[in-house]
Design a protein around this motif. Sequence first.
Motif, PDB file in Angstrom:
ATOM      1  N   VAL A   1       0.841  -1.203   0.000  1.00 15.53           N
ATOM      2  CA  VAL A   1       0.000   0.000   0.000  1.00 15.53           C
ATOM      3  C   VAL A   1       0.878   1.256   0.000  1.00 15.53           C
ATOM      4  CG1 VAL A   1      -1.601   1.359   1.429  1.00 15.53           C
ATOM      5  CG2 VAL A   1      -2.040  -1.064   1.011  1.00 15.53           C
ATOM      6  N   GLN A   2       1.928   1.233   0.804  1.00 16.74           N
ATOM      7  CA  GLN A   2       2.829   2.390   0.856  1.00 16.74           C
ATOM      8  C   GLN A   2       3.455   2.653  -0.512  1.00 16.74           C
ATOM      9  OE1 GLN A   2       6.238   1.868   3.382  1.00 16.74           O
ATOM     10  NE2 GLN A   2       7.037   3.884   2.934  1.00 16.74           N
ATOM     11  N   TRP A   3       4.004   1.620  -1.138  1.00 21.48           N
ATOM     12  CA  TRP A   3       4.665   1.803  -2.423  1.00 21.48           C
ATOM     13  C   TRP A   3       3.666   2.092  -3.542  1.00 21.48           C
ATOM     14  CZ3 TRP A   3       9.440   2.972  -3.601  1.00 21.48           C
ATOM     15  CH2 TRP A   3      10.413   2.796  -2.615  1.00 21.48           C
ATOM     16  N   HIS A   4       2.461   1.562  -3.449  1.00 23.94           N
ATOM     17  CA  HIS A   4       1.433   1.890  -4.436  1.00 23.94           C
ATOM     18  C   HIS A   4       1.098   3.374  -4.358  1.00 23.94           C
ATOM     19  CE1 HIS A   4      -2.622   2.323  -6.123  1.00 23.94           C
ATOM     20  NE2 HIS A   4      -2.215   1.408  -6.990  1.00 23.94           N
ATOM     21  N   GLY A   5       1.024   3.903  -3.143  1.00 16.58           N
ATOM     22  CA  GLY A   5       0.771   5.338  -2.984  1.00 16.58           C
ATOM     23  C   GLY A   5       1.874   6.178  -3.597  1.00 16.58           C
ATOM     24  N   LEU A   6       3.118   5.764  -3.374  1.00 18.31           N
ATOM     25  CA  LEU A   6       4.250   6.478  -3.978  1.00 18.31           C
ATOM     26  C   LEU A   6       4.217   6.373  -5.500  1.00 18.31           C
ATOM     27  CD1 LEU A   6       7.068   5.379  -1.502  1.00 18.31           C
ATOM     28  CD2 LEU A   6       6.014   7.646  -1.678  1.00 18.31           C
ATOM     29  N   LEU A   7       3.825   5.210  -5.993  1.00 19.88           N
ATOM     30  CA  LEU A   7       3.709   5.013  -7.440  1.00 19.88           C
ATOM     31  C   LEU A   7       2.639   5.932  -8.019  1.00 19.88           C
ATOM     32  CD1 LEU A   7       4.268   3.490 -10.096  1.00 19.88           C
ATOM     33  CD2 LEU A   7       2.664   1.732  -9.297  1.00 19.88           C
ATOM     34  N   ALA A   8       1.502   6.015  -7.356  1.00 17.20           N
ATOM     35  CA  ALA A   8       0.421   6.891  -7.837  1.00 17.20           C
ATOM     36  C   ALA A   8       0.859   8.355  -7.827  1.00 17.20           C
ATOM     37  CB  ALA A   8      -0.826   6.693  -6.976  1.00 17.20           C
ATOM     38  N   GLU A   9       1.599   8.762  -6.787  1.00 17.77           N
ATOM     39  CA  GLU A   9       2.115  10.138  -6.740  1.00 17.77           C
ATOM     40  C   GLU A   9       3.062  10.412  -7.897  1.00 17.77           C
ATOM     41  OE1 GLU A   9       4.052  10.897  -3.010  1.00 17.77           O
ATOM     42  OE2 GLU A   9       2.234  10.486  -1.860  1.00 17.77           O
ATOM     43  N   SER A  10       3.945   9.461  -8.178  1.00 18.87           N
ATOM     44  CA  SER A  10       4.902   9.677  -9.266  1.00 18.87           C
ATOM     45  C   SER A  10       4.210   9.668 -10.620  1.00 18.87           C
ATOM     46  CB  SER A  10       6.030   8.638  -9.214  1.00 18.87           C
ATOM     47  OG  SER A  10       5.530   7.334  -9.375  1.00 18.87           O
ATOM     48  N   GLN A  11       3.134   8.889 -10.775  1.00 19.58           N
ATOM     49  CA  GLN A  11       2.374   8.905 -12.024  1.00 19.58           C
ATOM     50  C   GLN A  11       1.713  10.266 -12.216  1.00 19.58           C
ATOM     51  OE1 GLN A  11       2.189   6.616 -14.519  1.00 19.58           O
ATOM     52  NE2 GLN A  11       0.973   8.102 -15.645  1.00 19.58           N
ATOM     53  N   ALA A  12       1.171  10.838 -11.138  1.00 21.74           N
ATOM     54  CA  ALA A  12       0.551  12.167 -11.229  1.00 21.74           C
ATOM     55  C   ALA A  12       1.597  13.224 -11.580  1.00 21.74           C
ATOM     56  CB  ALA A  12      -0.142  12.514  -9.917  1.00 21.74           C
ATOM     57  N   ALA A  13       2.787  13.125 -10.990  1.00 24.84           N
ATOM     58  CA  ALA A  13       3.862  14.079 -11.304  1.00 24.84           C
ATOM     59  C   ALA A  13       4.289  13.947 -12.763  1.00 24.84           C
ATOM     60  CB  ALA A  13       5.051  13.849 -10.376  1.00 24.84           C
ATOM     61  N   LEU A  14       4.343  12.719 -13.266  1.00 21.20           N
ATOM     62  CA  LEU A  14       4.684  12.486 -14.663  1.00 21.20           C
ATOM     63  C   LEU A  14       3.643  13.121 -15.582  1.00 21.20           C
ATOM     64  CD1 LEU A  14       6.191  11.208 -17.039  1.00 21.20           C
ATOM     65  CD2 LEU A  14       4.996   9.061 -16.529  1.00 21.20           C
ATOM     66  N   GLU A  15       2.382  12.935 -15.268  1.00 15.26           N
ATOM     67  CA  GLU A  15       1.329  13.503 -16.106  1.00 15.26           C
ATOM     68  C   GLU A  15       1.384  15.034 -16.116  1.00 15.26           C
ATOM     69  OE1 GLU A  15      -2.240  11.630 -14.646  1.00 15.26           O
ATOM     70  OE2 GLU A  15      -1.608   9.674 -15.421  1.00 15.26           O
ATOM     71  N   ARG A  16       1.666  15.647 -14.957  1.00 20.05           N
ATOM     72  CA  ARG A  16       1.811  17.111 -14.917  1.00 20.05           C
ATOM     73  C   ARG A  16       3.000  17.562 -15.759  1.00 20.05           C
ATOM     74  NH1 ARG A  16       0.644  16.095  -9.528  1.00 20.05           N
ATOM     75  NH2 ARG A  16       2.835  16.291  -8.943  1.00 20.05           N
ATOM     76  N   ALA A  17       4.118  16.838 -15.658  1.00 21.27           N
ATOM     77  CA  ALA A  17       5.313  17.191 -16.437  1.00 21.27           C
ATOM     78  C   ALA A  17       5.041  17.058 -17.932  1.00 21.27           C
ATOM     79  CB  ALA A  17       6.491  16.310 -16.022  1.00 21.27           C
ATOM     80  N   GLU A  18       4.342  16.001 -18.327  1.00 22.87           N
ATOM     81  CA  GLU A  18       3.997  15.831 -19.742  1.00 22.87           C
ATOM     82  C   GLU A  18       3.076  16.949 -20.226  1.00 22.87           C
ATOM     83  OE1 GLU A  18       4.209  10.979 -20.310  1.00 22.87           O
ATOM     84  OE2 GLU A  18       2.366  11.870 -19.539  1.00 22.87           O
ATOM     85  N   ASP A  19       2.091  17.307 -19.414  1.00 26.58           N
ATOM     86  CA  ASP A  19       1.182  18.400 -19.783  1.00 26.58           C
ATOM     87  C   ASP A  19       1.943  19.710 -19.957  1.00 26.58           C
ATOM     88  OD1 ASP A  19      -0.924  16.629 -19.710  1.00 26.58           O
ATOM     89  OD2 ASP A  19      -1.653  17.286 -17.736  1.00 26.58           O
ATOM     90  N   ASP A  20       2.866  19.991 -19.033  1.00 26.41           N
ATOM     91  CA  ASP A  20       3.666  21.215 -19.128  1.00 26.41           C
ATOM     92  C   ASP A  20       4.530  21.217 -20.392  1.00 26.41           C
ATOM     93  OD1 ASP A  20       2.557  21.960 -16.715  1.00 26.41           O
ATOM     94  OD2 ASP A  20       4.359  21.532 -15.531  1.00 26.41           O
TER      95      ASP A  20
END
Length: 150
Positions: A41-60
């Motif tokens: 659960v801990q690492w899944h949360g970190l994975l979801a955070e990094s996916q959101a950061a990736l999507e923001r970076a791609e959008d930018d």
Amino acid sequence: MEDVVGVLTERIERRFAMSMDELTAAVAKAPDTNREATGVVQWHGLLAESQAALERAEDDLLAALETQPGELADDPTVALAHRVNSAVTVRDGRAMVVRWLLAPGTPGKQEDRATERRARLSGERRGPTAPTTMPARPAMLPAPRRGVLR
């Protein structure tokens, strides 16, 4: 390309026979009950955070590319491309950890469980795995001389 987070979420839900929300709630309620579930659960949360950061970076990056004619030339746009690459690396690294946590019989995991079980039964606490003090100097080495540089 399949969604990395979605694929791993499905694997977690199959492994623990509950939805991710249910598993997260169970871990929050009793984190010491199942260390494996807590780690996933801990690492899944970190994975979801990094996916959101990736999507923001791609959008930018896409927004910057839409305003820039021609080739990638200016430093801010190149910096955005590097940010996307870094975000992919972080996301992929975290995905690898989640995959490792879900893999049965992975080397290193069995010994860790056995060590934890023995420590729990004997009442011992786990200490550091590396020595925390400097080893004594071997007797065959001469003591350093002071005052004269060679």
